[in-house]
Design an enzyme around this catalytic site. Sequence first.
Site, short mmCIF file in Angstrom:
data_model
loop_
_atom_site.label_atom_id
_atom_site.label_comp_id
_atom_site.label_asym_id
_atom_site.label_seq_id
_atom_site.Cartn_x
_atom_site.Cartn_y
_atom_site.Cartn_z
N MET A 131 0.85 -1.20 0.00
CA MET A 131 0.00 0.00 0.00
C MET A 131 0.89 1.25 0.00
SD MET A 131 -2.60 -1.12 3.07
CE MET A 131 -1.32 -1.66 4.19
N GLY A 135 5.92 8.60 -1.24
CA GLY A 135 5.33 9.90 -0.92
C GLY A 135 4.12 9.85 -0.01
N PHE A 162 8.73 0.17 1.86
CA PHE A 162 8.58 -0.46 3.18
C PHE A 162 7.75 -1.74 3.10
CE2 PHE A 162 8.17 4.23 4.66
CZ PHE A 162 9.55 4.40 4.69
N GLU A 249 -5.36 -7.07 10.53
CA GLU A 249 -3.96 -6.67 10.59
C GLU A 249 -3.65 -6.03 11.95
OE1 GLU A 249 -2.67 -4.22 7.30
OE2 GLU A 249 -0.76 -3.78 8.30
N GLN A 286 13.76 -3.31 45.77
CA GLN A 286 12.33 -2.95 45.76
C GLN A 286 11.91 -2.35 44.41
OE1 GLN A 286 10.71 0.44 47.89
NE2 GLN A 286 9.20 -0.93 48.86
N HIS A 345 18.05 -4.85 32.72
CA HIS A 345 19.20 -5.64 32.27
C HIS A 345 20.50 -4.84 32.40
CE1 HIS A 345 16.43 -8.58 30.48
NE2 HIS A 345 17.45 -9.31 30.10
N THR A 372 -0.16 4.26 11.85
CA THR A 372 0.59 4.78 13.01
C THR A 372 -0.35 4.91 14.21
OG1 THR A 372 0.15 7.11 12.56
CG2 THR A 372 2.09 6.16 11.48
N ASN A 373 0.25 4.96 15.40
CA ASN A 373 -0.59 5.06 16.60
C ASN A 373 -1.33 6.40 16.67
OD1 ASN A 373 0.14 2.51 17.15
ND2 ASN A 373 1.10 2.93 19.13
N GLU A 374 -0.79 7.42 15.98
CA GLU A 374 -1.53 8.70 15.94
C GLU A 374 -2.80 8.52 15.11
OE1 GLU A 374 1.90 8.49 15.20
OE2 GLU A 374 2.26 8.96 17.30
C1 FAD Z 1 9.42 -2.24 8.80
C2 FAD Z 1 8.20 -1.71 8.10
C3 FAD Z 1 7.35 -2.62 7.48
C4 FAD Z 1 6.24 -2.15 6.77
N1 FAD Z 1 5.46 -3.05 6.08
C5 FAD Z 1 4.53 -2.57 5.22
C6 FAD Z 1 3.84 -3.45 4.33
O1 FAD Z 1 4.04 -4.68 4.35
N2 FAD Z 1 2.97 -2.92 3.44
C7 FAD Z 1 2.71 -1.58 3.39
O2 FAD Z 1 1.93 -1.16 2.57
N3 FAD Z 1 3.33 -0.71 4.25
C8 FAD Z 1 4.23 -1.18 5.14
N4 FAD Z 1 4.90 -0.32 5.98
C9 FAD Z 1 4.58 1.09 5.92
C10 FAD Z 1 3.87 1.64 7.14
O3 FAD Z 1 2.57 1.11 7.23
C11 FAD Z 1 3.91 3.17 7.05
O4 FAD Z 1 5.25 3.56 7.27
C12 FAD Z 1 2.97 3.84 8.04
O5 FAD Z 1 1.63 3.62 7.70
C13 FAD Z 1 3.20 5.36 8.12
O6 FAD Z 1 3.25 5.95 6.87
P1 FAD Z 1 4.46 6.94 6.48
O7 FAD Z 1 5.72 6.21 6.76
O8 FAD Z 1 4.23 7.45 5.13
O9 FAD Z 1 4.36 8.10 7.53
P2 FAD Z 1 3.44 9.49 7.40
O10 FAD Z 1 2.12 9.11 6.96
O11 FAD Z 1 4.26 10.38 6.51
O12 FAD Z 1 3.47 9.96 8.86
C14 FAD Z 1 4.55 10.74 9.45
C15 FAD Z 1 4.07 11.18 10.84
O13 FAD Z 1 2.88 11.99 10.72
C16 FAD Z 1 1.86 11.46 11.54
N5 FAD Z 1 0.54 11.63 10.93
C17 FAD Z 1 0.18 11.35 9.65
N6 FAD Z 1 -1.13 11.59 9.48
C18 FAD Z 1 -1.61 12.01 10.67
C19 FAD Z 1 -2.90 12.41 11.15
N7 FAD Z 1 -3.97 12.40 10.36
N8 FAD Z 1 -3.01 12.79 12.45
C20 FAD Z 1 -1.93 12.78 13.27
N9 FAD Z 1 -0.70 12.42 12.87
C21 FAD Z 1 -0.54 12.03 11.59
C22 FAD Z 1 2.18 9.97 11.64
O14 FAD Z 1 1.55 9.40 12.78
C23 FAD Z 1 3.70 10.00 11.74
O15 FAD Z 1 4.08 10.25 13.07
C24 FAD Z 1 5.96 -0.77 6.74
C25 FAD Z 1 6.81 0.13 7.41
C26 FAD Z 1 7.93 -0.33 8.07
C27 FAD Z 1 8.85 0.68 8.73
#
Ligand code: FAD
Length: 388
Positions: A131, A135, A162, A249, A286, A345, A372-374
């Site tokens: 996905m 960008g 990724f 997922e 403790q 540790h 992301t958790n956000e």
């Molecule tokens: C090891 C690894 C494995 C992965 N595997 C896969 C996979 O198998 N398939 C796949 O498709 N993707 C995969 N990913 C991608 C992953 O799902 C994305 O990195 C993730 O969804 C975040 O997208 P981004 O990196 O573009 O960050 P961005 O979307 O650019 O986000 C950057 C920051 O902005 C914050 N942000 C963005 N939007 C908002 C909002 N609306 N409100 C508040 N904060 C926001 C985010 O929380 C983050 O802190 C993988 C990533 C990693 C690192």
Amino acid sequence: MERDIYEEIHDDFRELVKEFIKRYVTQEKMEQWEADGEVDRATMLAAAEQGLVGLSVPEEFGGAGMLEDYRFRSIVNEELIKSGTGASLAGAAGIQDDLAVPYLARFGTDAQKQKWLPKMATCEVLGALAMTEPGTGSDLRGVTTTAKKTDGGYIVNGAKTFISSGKTADMVVTFVKTGEGNRPDAFSLIIIESGMEGFDHGRKLNKMGAHGHDTAELSFVDVFVPDENLIGGVEGHGFVQLMENLPLERLSIGVVAAAISEAALGWTLEYTKSREAFGKPVADFQNSRFRLAEMATTVDVMWAFIDRAMRLFQKGELSADEAAKVKFWCTEREWEILDQGVQLHGGYGYITEYPITRAFLDARVHRIYGGTNEVMREIVARAVTGRK
Ligand SMILES: Cc1cc2nc3c(=O)[nH]c(=O)nc-3n(C[C@H](O)[C@H](O)[C@H](O)COP(=O)(O)OP(=O)(O)OC[C@H]3O[C@@H](n4cnc5c(N)ncnc54)[C@H](O)[C@@H]3O)c2cc1C
């Protein structure tokens, strides 16, 4: 606290998983996976043969038919993580069973199921889900990879990044734009196969952790993909299909987080009981006792929460916001537990020979991927407040 979701059949399955680990998951193998940046195919084939992978493939296509019952997948995660290979073999198994197979099993046409699922059940074919793009990640409707209709198929152009199992996958379920604009019906899922002209698996990315599982950049230059590879056979359903599978997922990430937390507690207990300072085991200070008590309590609460979510999922009732709660809450607690485990540790917590250290590095991404958790908090907030 004893968990009550497992029955005798699960206990037997757990024994089988442990047996597999004893035979196949040696220290030498784990080191090899980390050196190669991927799990070897022979191990994946053996894991499928033993029934550890292919759990979500329907029985009629050679799998275990457990797509809705996550308990078996949880056992695989729990045991592999305890053995120290969570981010390698458990990761690769998770991509196959939770991220790739479900799109075929749930939304595939009969012909697609016949073609792909039997081979995915045996791991003869490994899948991935693409996905994210260079960008855009969180904002999925911003993807720019296009699939333009042509005679008998589509021409795909674009790039993904990724992508877990992206290097080893034989087929990639790829999120593409088949329409104009960014309305949900402008997107589709299409299977892009290894070896198709113009499809490059790109380079394996160097990561902070999870060194034994490949993560890759993919590129598509004028790749011809036949009509038969459009998932479900109808354009414009990709966004909805993704949304429907995301609770699975996110549940799976929650399970991994709880399993790692439990393993971290075990490693930390073992270490602090054997390490002495000021004439007594570190576990007897403790502060250590209180931290261990907190960790143990959090692990119990995590499993209670996860087990409830697994039951809801089995009934088809785990909503998107509940799955988002599971994902963000469990991975935040996991992070705190790992940090505490590393602290207890001492200096050894910083040395990657120790499982707690590797788990700490592997787990950092759990708060980032799968949404992301956000973004998870946004989903929950929308449900709680009723406001966008
Ligand atoms: C090891 C690894 C494995 C992965 N595997 C896969 C996979 O198998 N398939 C796949 O498709 N993707 C995969 N990913 C991608 C992953 O799902 C994305 O990195 C993730 O969804 C975040 O997208 P981004 O990196 O573009 O960050 P961005 O979307 O650019 O986000 C950057 C920051 O902005 C914050 N942000 C963005 N939007 C908002 C909002 N609306 N409100 C508040 N904060 C926001 C985010 O929380 C983050 O802190 C993988 C990533 C990693 C690192």
